[in-house]
Enzyme design. Structure first.
Site, mmCIF file in Angstrom:
data_model
loop_
_atom_site.group_PDB
_atom_site.id
_atom_site.type_symbol
_atom_site.label_atom_id
_atom_site.label_comp_id
_atom_site.label_asym_id
_atom_site.label_seq_id
_atom_site.Cartn_x
_atom_site.Cartn_y
_atom_site.Cartn_z
ATOM 1 N N LYS A 1 0.895 -1.264 0.020
ATOM 2 C CA LYS A 1 0.066 0.157 -0.020
ATOM 3 C C LYS A 1 0.938 1.188 -0.130
ATOM 4 O O LYS A 1 1.882 1.055 0.720
ATOM 5 C CB LYS A 1 -0.748 0.023 1.250
ATOM 6 C CG LYS A 1 -1.478 1.389 1.405
ATOM 7 C CD LYS A 1 -2.939 1.330 2.265
ATOM 8 C CE LYS A 1 -2.753 1.363 3.741
ATOM 9 N NZ LYS A 1 -3.964 1.522 4.377
HETATM 10 C C1 R5P Z 1 -2.707 4.534 8.213
HETATM 11 O O1 R5P Z 1 -1.619 4.235 8.522
HETATM 12 C C2 R5P Z 1 -3.973 3.492 8.259
HETATM 13 O O2 R5P Z 1 -3.115 2.233 8.151
HETATM 14 C C3 R5P Z 1 -4.869 3.442 6.825
HETATM 15 O O3 R5P Z 1 -5.156 2.284 6.606
HETATM 16 C C4 R5P Z 1 -4.135 4.223 5.744
HETATM 17 O O4 R5P Z 1 -3.611 5.403 5.921
HETATM 18 C C5 R5P Z 1 -5.718 4.133 4.846
HETATM 19 O O5 R5P Z 1 -6.484 5.236 5.223
HETATM 20 P P1 R5P Z 1 -6.673 6.674 4.762
HETATM 21 O O6 R5P Z 1 -7.215 6.401 3.156
HETATM 22 O O7 R5P Z 1 -7.429 7.195 5.506
HETATM 23 O O8 R5P Z 1 -5.359 7.275 4.520
#
Ligand code: R5P
Length: 292
Positions: A201
């Site tokens: 990710k």
């Molecule tokens: C952050 O560290 C979290 O793991 C979230 O899962 C990630 O950032 C994704 O969420 P967002 O779309 O709010 O950034």
């Protein structure tokens, strides 16, 4: 002779058994259990996923939009392919009969009050198995104060997951002082993949994101990041997919929207329906107006 093996036409001698390549980038040599779990995360029809990320509480507590996961988030789950959460929320709030695949946040330690890169593995693989998760997720802080440890943590989680067929998603965390550009994300995502992550990710960048996806030998999904206007978030999702991402793992841009259901469906239309952002935005607005 016993009758179990009957002579007849059911051997189909003229039809060779197919040996298909697995649909997901870089995953062909994995074992059956790994592939099966990945096929529950990524839709085998298009190789893409819409993950709903609600794990933010593991370091920042009751994040805006996640104050009541039972009330605000559970209605969104039917429109997601995957729920990314902590084991605390899973056990406390998510009904076990909700058969959505789970990607489990498996790292933690520091809160927003401390140095975030000081994370540890925060969950045993045994508990992941007990909970039937499809993958684990762990933060990797390339360029961060505890860079080496976070990388080694990831490799340990990968090793533990390999023993039981559970894939690992590496999350490329961005520090306050780190640049967010394609060069940085090429470095971070590639290190994660080289050291064993099954998918990564990362964040979308306007310039050169296609080089990030091209240089990473396993699938990439994008985080949404801070809340932005709905059309901007939809454009970002569209551009990321267009430039090689295999999906989104999005949180705040969905659950902090003034119509989370509309955003969920609009993101889905982009990821799985190849819808243009403007059309997806219309869908979001229609759903928002219906709910008024
Ligand atoms: C952050 O560290 C979290 O793991 C979230 O899962 C990630 O950032 C994704 O969420 P967002 O779309 O709010 O950034």
């Amino acid at each position: 002779m016993p009758e179990a093996d009957n002579e007849g036409k059911l051997y189909f001698e003229n039809i060779p058994q197919e040996g298909k390549l697995f649909f997901l980038k870089g995953s062909n040599e994995l074992d059956w259990g790994m592939k099966n779990r990945l096929a529950r995360i990524f839709n085998p029809n298009d190789g893409r996923t819409v993950m709903l990320a609600i794990d933010h509480g593991y370091f920042q507590g009751p994040t805006s939009g996640l104050e009541r996961v039972d009330v605000s988030i559970m209605p969104l789950v039917p429109d997601a392919d995957v729920l990314m959460c902590t084991r605390g929320i899973l056990r406390a709030v998510v009904p076990p009969a909700m058969t959505i695949p789970i990607v489990m946040r498996a790292s933690g330690g520091p809160s927003i009050l401390k140095e975030l890169s000081d994370e540890q593995i925060a969950m045993d693989m045994e508990d992941c198995i007990r909970l039937g998760v499809c993958a684990t997720a762990i933060q990797v802080f390339i360029g961060g104060e505890f860079e080496s440890r976070s990388v080694v943590n990831m490799t340990r989680l990968v090793d533990a997951g390999l023993r039981y067929g559970i894939p690992t998603m590496a999350v490329t965390a961005v520090g306050k002082d780190l640049e967010r550009n394609a060069k940085y994300f090429r470095l971070a995502t590639r290190i994660c993949a080289e050291l064993g992550a099954h998918y990564v990710k990362t964040y979308f960048v306007e310039e050169g994101f296609e080089t990030v996806t091209a240089a990473c030998p396993v699938p990439i999904v994008i985080a949404g990041g801070k809340k932005r206007p709905e059309l901007d978030a939809l454009k970002m999702a569209y551009d990321a997919i267009d430039q090689g991402a295999a999906g989104v793992d999005m949180g705040r841009n969905i659950f902090q929207s003034d119509c989370p259901t509309g955003m969920m469906k609009a993101i889905n239309a982009i990821v799985h329906g190849n819808e243009k952002p403007e059309k997806a935005f219309e869908l979001y607005q229609t759903i928002k107006n219906e709910k008024k």
